[in-house]
Write an enzyme that holds these catalytic residues in place. Structure first.
Site, PDB file in Angstrom:
ATOM      1  N   TYR A  64       3.076  -7.600  16.331  1.00 29.26           N
ATOM      2  CA  TYR A  64       3.448  -6.693  15.236  1.00 29.26           C
ATOM      3  C   TYR A  64       4.059  -5.413  15.801  1.00 29.26           C
ATOM      4  CZ  TYR A  64       2.647  -2.886  11.908  1.00 29.26           C
ATOM      5  OH  TYR A  64       2.788  -1.768  11.114  1.00 29.26           O
ATOM      6  N   ARG A  77     -11.435  -6.281  19.855  1.00 27.45           N
ATOM      7  CA  ARG A  77     -10.281  -7.058  19.426  1.00 27.45           C
ATOM      8  C   ARG A  77      -9.267  -7.137  20.567  1.00 27.45           C
ATOM      9  NH1 ARG A  77      -7.292  -5.003  14.108  1.00 27.45           N
ATOM     10  NH2 ARG A  77      -6.650  -3.372  15.562  1.00 27.45           N
ATOM     11  N   PHE A 122       0.829  -1.212   0.000  1.00 27.53           N
ATOM     12  CA  PHE A 122       0.000   0.000   0.000  1.00 27.53           C
ATOM     13  C   PHE A 122       0.866   1.266   0.000  1.00 27.53           C
ATOM     14  CE2 PHE A 122      -2.295   2.794   3.275  1.00 27.53           C
ATOM     15  CZ  PHE A 122      -2.842   3.607   2.294  1.00 27.53           C
ATOM     16  N   ILE A 171       4.475  -6.994   7.895  1.00 34.47           N
ATOM     17  CA  ILE A 171       3.243  -7.779   7.765  1.00 34.47           C
ATOM     18  C   ILE A 171       2.170  -7.047   8.549  1.00 34.47           C
ATOM     19  CG2 ILE A 171       2.103  -9.959   8.345  1.00 34.47           C
ATOM     20  CD1 ILE A 171       4.709 -11.383   7.878  1.00 34.47           C
ATOM     21  N   ASN A 223      -1.927   6.415  11.403  1.00 33.57           N
ATOM     22  CA  ASN A 223      -2.780   5.496  10.631  1.00 33.57           C
ATOM     23  C   ASN A 223      -2.960   5.969   9.196  1.00 33.57           C
ATOM     24  OD1 ASN A 223      -3.678   5.312  13.661  1.00 33.57           O
ATOM     25  ND2 ASN A 223      -4.186   3.361  12.697  1.00 33.57           N
ATOM     26  N   ASP A 267       9.856  -7.152  -3.033  1.00 34.82           N
ATOM     27  CA  ASP A 267       8.614  -7.508  -2.345  1.00 34.82           C
ATOM     28  C   ASP A 267       8.369  -9.003  -2.506  1.00 34.82           C
ATOM     29  OD1 ASP A 267       5.716  -7.700  -1.597  1.00 34.82           O
ATOM     30  OD2 ASP A 267       5.880  -5.526  -1.563  1.00 34.82           O
ATOM     31  N   ASN A 268       7.963  -9.676  -1.417  1.00 35.77           N
ATOM     32  CA  ASN A 268       7.642 -11.100  -1.521  1.00 35.77           C
ATOM     33  C   ASN A 268       6.168 -11.338  -1.850  1.00 35.77           C
ATOM     34  OD1 ASN A 268       6.328 -10.564   0.883  1.00 35.77           O
ATOM     35  ND2 ASN A 268       7.538 -11.985   2.125  1.00 35.77           N
ATOM     36  N   PHE A 269       5.406 -10.269  -1.983  1.00 31.16           N
ATOM     37  CA  PHE A 269       3.992 -10.294  -2.376  1.00 31.16           C
ATOM     38  C   PHE A 269       3.124 -11.057  -1.384  1.00 31.16           C
ATOM     39  CE2 PHE A 269       6.042  -8.797  -6.125  1.00 31.16           C
ATOM     40  CZ  PHE A 269       5.129  -7.941  -6.696  1.00 31.16           C
TER      41      PHE A 269
END
Length: 320
Positions: A152, A279, A17, A88, A181, A38-40
C-alpha cells in the site's frame, strides 16, 4: 487565489472516510457541483447521508481506475478540479499485496492522462505518511526519504513520484498532500480493514478486549478528519502549493499504548488487553513536520487530540 466556490469538483473515493467529509466540506464552501466516484470497496452510503440531501451532489458507483468511465463522467459533468482520495486500506497489503500497490498507481495514471489531454484543470492528489516508512528523523519534513514498508505504502510513494514527474515535465496544475494518521467519525470500524480507534471502541462495546499488536510503543501522528479536509481545500485554493508535496499533521506523536489507554479510560473499560505479535512491516514511528503547510497554506490543525478523540468516540458510541 483560487476558490472551490462555483467549481465543478470530482472526488474519487468520495464515499469513503475522508472522501465523504471532503464532499461535505466542498458543498459547504459553495462548490457548484460535487461529483463522487466510488466503487464502494470501503465506501459506504451512510457516509453520504448529508451530501445526498444536496441538489449539487452527484454520485457514480464506478471504479476510478477506468479511463473511459472517468472521461465520460468528466465530459458530462464539466469537471474543473479533481481531489484524488481513492485507495484501498493499508491492511489490504496483507491479503492482496499486488492490488494494494497497483490501485494507487493505476488511479494516478488515469487521472494524469485525463489532465494531460485537458479533461479537467487541476489535480489535488492525496498521498499518505506511510510513504515515508519509519522515521529516520523526527519530526519528518517533506524532504524525509521515502522507504515504504508495505505494498500500500509503496503504491502511494510510486503514485507520488508519477504525479510529481508529470508536474515537472508537462507543467500540469498539480498539488500533492500527504496527510498523517486520520481519525474521526465514519472511519471503518469492522472487519480486517478496520482502523484502530473505531475497532477498539467497537470491541469494548461488544464486550471484547482491546487488541495491541507488538509492544504497543509504535507512535503515530493523529490528525482529525475535519482538519485534513480543510487542508485539502486550502491546497487547491492556495496556488503556491502547485508542484509541492505538503504534509498535514499535528506535529505530535502518541504511542499505540497511550492511544488504547485513552480509549479505555473514556469508555470506562478496566479489563485486560489482548496481546498479539507485531504486524509484519509495521512502521515504528511517524511524526509530521508541517511547517510547509503553515507557510504555503496558512494551515494549522484546529482540533487537538483530546478534543478530537472525544468527538470521535461519542460519535461511534451513539451510532452503535
Amino acid at each position: 487565489m483560487a476558490s472551490v466556490s462555483g467549481k465543478n469538483i470530482l472526488v474519487t473515493g468520495g464515499a469513503g472516510f475522508i472522501g465523504s467529509h471532503l464532499c461535505d466540506g466542498l458543498l459547504a464552501r459553495g462548490a457548484q457541483k460535487v461529483v463522487c466516484v466510488d466503487n464502494f470497496f470501503l465506501g459506504n452510503m451512510d457516509n453520504l447521508k448529508e451530501a445526498l440531501l444536496n441538489d449539487n451532489f452527484v454520485l457514480y458507483r464506478d471504479d476510478a481506475r477506468n479511463f473511459g468511465v472517468l472521461q465520460a463522467i468528466m465530459d458530462k459533468e464539466s469537471i474543473d478540479v479533481v481531489f484524488n482520495m481513492a485507495t484501498i486500506a493499508l491492511n489490504y497489503s496483507f491479503f492482496n499485496p499486488f492490488d494494494a500497490y497497483m490501485v494507487n498507481v493505476q488511479i494516478a495514471n488515469t487521472l494524469l492522462e485525463l489532465l494531460r489531454v485537458g479533461a479537467y484543470k487541476t489535480l489535488i492528489h492525496t498521498s499518505s505518511s506511510e510513504a515515508y516508512g519509519t522515521a529516520q528523523y523526527s519530526p519528518m519534513d517533506e524532504n524525509h526519504p521515502t522507504d515504504p514498508t508495505t505494498p500500500y505504502a509503496a503504491g502511494k510513494a510510486a503514485a507520488d513520484l508519477m504525479v510529481h514527474s508529470f508536474y515537472k515535465v508537462l507543467g500540469l496544475d498539480i498539488s500533492i498532500v500527504r496527510p498523517f494518521n486520520n481519525y474521526g467519525p465514519r472511519q471503518n470500524a469492522e472487519g480486517s480493514l478496520a482502523a484502530i480507534i473505531p475497532a477498539t471502541a467497537k470491541r469494548i462495546q461488544d464486550g471484547s478486549k482491546p487488541i495491541v499488536e507488538g509492544d504497543g510503543e509504535q507512535t503515530r501522528d493523529f490528525i482529525y478528519v475535519e482538519d485534513t479536509v480543510r487542508g485539502l481545500i486550502l491546497a487547491y485554493e492556495k496556488e503556491e502549493s502547485r508542484g509541492k508535496i505538503i504534509n498535514l499533521g499535528s506535529g505530535k506523536d502518541i504511542s499505540i499504548n497511550a492511544l488504547l489507554q485513552g480509549i479505555c479510560d473514556y469508555m470506562n473499560y478496566t479489563g485486560e488487553w489482548e496481546h498479539r505479535p507485531a504486524r509484519t512491516s509495521d512502521v515504528r514511528n511517524l511524526c509530521a513536520d508541517s511547517k510547509r503547510a503553515k507557510e504555503l497554506l496558512c494551515f494549522e490543525p484546529k482540533i487537538g487530540f483530546d478534543e478530537g478523540i472525544k468527538k470521535t468516540l461519542d460519535w461511534y458510541m451513539n451510532r452503535n
